[in-house]
Design a protein around this motif. Structure first.
Motif: not given
Length: 207
Positions: A183-207
């Motif tokens: 639910l959107p209210e659960q997302a808000a509690r964790f600080g989740l947002t819609r973000g942007t679909a084209d944002a790329r980020h290579a997180g640690p351990g994912l290379e």
């Protein structure tokens, strides 16, 4: 003996108007964060099963290994089957299964349930009041049975229930939060947002 990581991330996220895999968490897509948790816990290989808008998710993220579930609309059962099928050609003795919409999962919880995993293992994390949740460890000898029982949105639940005391329960409430963000209210509690679909980020351990 390697234990694989299997991340189920095929849902459409209808309440959010986008796949939850692409929600932004701590500056990167949630699916990247979830895959990095499995990698940090020592899972090898890590396989992510996509479905809804799979091409967009793949183009917008960097993931260690991807499987596409063409039948994702039928529910989580088909996503689990697709992931287990992809692992059968490898050498992993077990698979740690978790969900993309659990931002409160930690590497320690994954390591705890996966410790000493064998091909015969059936292990489930538990939380407050003994509530069963993810991650779940499925030993290789059980994959065929789990796949046969996985229908609709039930995943491995029916198979695990049928195994009774053979399932090992591992308390994880002290090291993880098992909330599935639906639910959107659960997302808000964790600080989740819609973000942007084209944002790329290579997180640690994912290379």
């Amino acid at each position: 003996m390697a234990t694989a990581g299997l991340l189920l991330a095929a849902g459409a996220g209808r309440r959010f108007g986008m796949p939850k895999a692409l929600l932004s968490y701590r500056g990167r897509p949630l699916v990247e964060h979830a895959a990095a948790i499995l990698t940090a816990a020592g899972c090898r290989p890590v396989v992510v099963v996509l479905g809804a808008q799979a091409e967009l998710v793949r183009a917008s993220t960097r993931l260690p290994g991807v499987v596409h579930n063409d039948d994702w609309t039928t529910g989580m059962g088909s996503t689990l089957r697709a992931g287990l099928s992809a692992l059968t050609s490898g050498t992993a003795v077990a698979a740690v299964v978790t969900l993309v919409d659990m931002p409160g999962l930690t590497p320690e919880a994954v390591r705890r349930v996966a410790r000493d995993a064998t091909a015969d293992s059936l292990t489930v994390a538990t939380y407050q009041d003994g509530r069963r949740g993810h991650p779940v460890v499925l030993g290789r000898h059980h994959w065929a049975g789990v796949a046969a029982a996985a229908t609709g949105d039930r995943g491995a639940r029916d198979y695990l229930r049928a195994q009774g005391d053979a399932v090992r329960l591992v308390p994880c409430a002290d090291v993880a939060d098992d909330t599935d963000v639906d639910l959107p209210e659960q997302a808000a509690r964790f600080g989740l947002t819609r973000g942007t679909a084209d944002a790329r980020h290579a997180g640690p351990g994912l290379e």
